[in-house]
Design a protein around this motif. Structure first.
Motif, mmCIF file in Angstrom:
data_model
loop_
_atom_site.group_PDB
_atom_site.id
_atom_site.type_symbol
_atom_site.label_atom_id
_atom_site.label_comp_id
_atom_site.label_asym_id
_atom_site.label_seq_id
_atom_site.Cartn_x
_atom_site.Cartn_y
_atom_site.Cartn_z
ATOM 1 N N GLY A 81 -3.391 7.197 1.213
ATOM 2 C CA GLY A 81 -3.440 8.652 1.152
ATOM 3 C C GLY A 81 -2.547 9.293 0.096
ATOM 4 O O GLY A 81 -2.485 10.512 0.011
ATOM 5 N N LYS A 82 -1.867 8.504 -0.720
ATOM 6 C CA LYS A 82 -0.922 9.046 -1.704
ATOM 7 C C LYS A 82 -1.477 9.107 -3.126
ATOM 8 O O LYS A 82 -0.881 9.735 -3.988
ATOM 9 N N LEU A 83 -2.576 8.406 -3.398
ATOM 10 C CA LEU A 83 -3.122 8.364 -4.758
ATOM 11 C C LEU A 83 -4.299 9.337 -4.890
ATOM 12 O O LEU A 83 -5.144 9.415 -3.994
ATOM 13 N N PRO A 84 -4.387 10.062 -6.023
ATOM 14 C CA PRO A 84 -5.371 11.140 -6.147
ATOM 15 C C PRO A 84 -6.783 10.727 -6.548
ATOM 16 O O PRO A 84 -7.726 11.477 -6.340
ATOM 17 N N HIS A 85 -6.968 9.552 -7.132
ATOM 18 C CA HIS A 85 -8.274 9.137 -7.641
ATOM 19 C C HIS A 85 -8.921 8.156 -6.658
ATOM 20 O O HIS A 85 -8.346 7.832 -5.621
ATOM 21 N N THR A 86 -10.069 7.631 -6.981
ATOM 22 C CA THR A 86 -10.776 6.666 -6.129
ATOM 23 C C THR A 86 -9.920 5.413 -5.965
ATOM 24 O O THR A 86 -9.416 4.865 -6.944
ATOM 25 N N THR A 87 -9.752 4.991 -4.725
ATOM 26 C CA THR A 87 -8.842 3.883 -4.432
ATOM 27 C C THR A 87 -9.557 2.722 -3.755
ATOM 28 O O THR A 87 -10.659 2.865 -3.226
ATOM 29 N N VAL A 88 -8.854 1.591 -3.770
ATOM 30 C CA VAL A 88 -9.237 0.413 -2.994
ATOM 31 C C VAL A 88 -8.041 0.165 -2.079
ATOM 32 O O VAL A 88 -6.884 0.236 -2.518
ATOM 33 N N SER A 89 -8.320 -0.118 -0.804
ATOM 34 C CA SER A 89 -7.210 -0.299 0.134
ATOM 35 C C SER A 89 -7.325 -1.624 0.866
ATOM 36 O O SER A 89 -8.361 -2.283 0.849
ATOM 37 N N ILE A 90 -6.213 -1.995 1.498
ATOM 38 C CA ILE A 90 -6.173 -3.211 2.302
ATOM 39 C C ILE A 90 -5.212 -2.970 3.460
ATOM 40 O O ILE A 90 -4.210 -2.266 3.304
ATOM 41 N N ALA A 91 -5.551 -3.524 4.617
ATOM 42 C CA ALA A 91 -4.650 -3.465 5.766
ATOM 43 C C ALA A 91 -3.682 -4.637 5.665
ATOM 44 O O ALA A 91 -4.044 -5.707 5.162
ATOM 45 N N TYR A 92 -2.458 -4.432 6.088
ATOM 46 C CA TYR A 92 -1.465 -5.504 6.067
ATOM 47 C C TYR A 92 -0.604 -5.413 7.313
ATOM 48 O O TYR A 92 -0.512 -4.358 7.940
ATOM 49 N N SER A 93 0.005 -6.538 7.664
ATOM 50 C CA SER A 93 0.789 -6.625 8.889
ATOM 51 C C SER A 93 2.211 -6.158 8.669
ATOM 52 O O SER A 93 2.859 -6.527 7.693
ATOM 53 N N LEU A 94 2.678 -5.361 9.598
ATOM 54 C CA LEU A 94 4.076 -4.972 9.668
ATOM 55 C C LEU A 94 4.696 -5.710 10.845
ATOM 56 O O LEU A 94 3.989 -6.324 11.643
#
Length: 175
Positions: A81-94
């Motif tokens: 949610g912090k980048l303004p253009h089209t993004t690719v995301s991934i879930a990661y473990s905390l």
């Protein structure tokens, strides 16, 4: 001066039993900061590195300096949610759950040689997510570099298991 001596340790932060390794003291010491960046850059001096990716937030500071030294571009790896253009995301473990990080879809051209940089590797969940995210958009991740490694927590081994060499400047026992 050793790099380890410029890193402040804060006991019981953010919770009892944790020894927090604070690099703001290293960053505030011009000689230590320069030395840390030089040591992170050293294995790749004179080789072609296209981009340096830094993880939010201290990875931005270190990664920007490393990118400058290598004459490479910089890729911010951000919380969702912090980048303004089209993004690719991934879930990661905390440690206690899952989060998501993202990069711009056009941050890397397929096949570009990328180094990942952050201040510290502990359990490796965030770094593992960042490596997989960079690979997902076509990066060839050459290495993951950290000022601090907490080897007992196994994060570096997790990254090495992905076939990515890990560079660490200082190791501290415990967590």
């Amino acid at each position: 001066m050793t790099l380890a001596s410029t890193i402040r340790t804060i006991p019981d932060y953010p919770k009892p039993g944790i020894m927090f390794r604070d690099i703001t003291t290293l960053l505030g010491d011009a000689r230590a900061f320069r030395r840390a960046v030089d040591e992170l850059v050293q294995p790749w001096a004179g080789t072609k590195i296209d981009k340096v990716a830094g993880m939010e937030a201290r990875g931005f500071i270190l990664g920007g300096a490393v990118a400058h030294q290598l004459s490479a571009g910089f890729v911010p790896v951000r919380k969702k949610g912090k980048l303004p253009h089209t993004t690719v995301s991934i879930a990661y473990s905390l440690e206690y759950g899952v989060d998501e990080m993202e990069v711009h879809e056009d941050a890397v051209v397929k096949g570009e040689r990328v180094i990942l940089v952050d201040d510290l590797i502990a359990t490796g969940g965030t770094a593992e997510g960042a490596v997989k995210l960079l690979q997902k958009i076509g990066a060839e991740v050459i290495a993951a570099c950290f000022v601090i490694d907490l080897p007992e927590l196994g994060g570096a081994k997790k990254i090495e298991a992905l076939g990515v060499p890990v560079r660490r400047l200082v190791s501290f026992e415990g967590h």
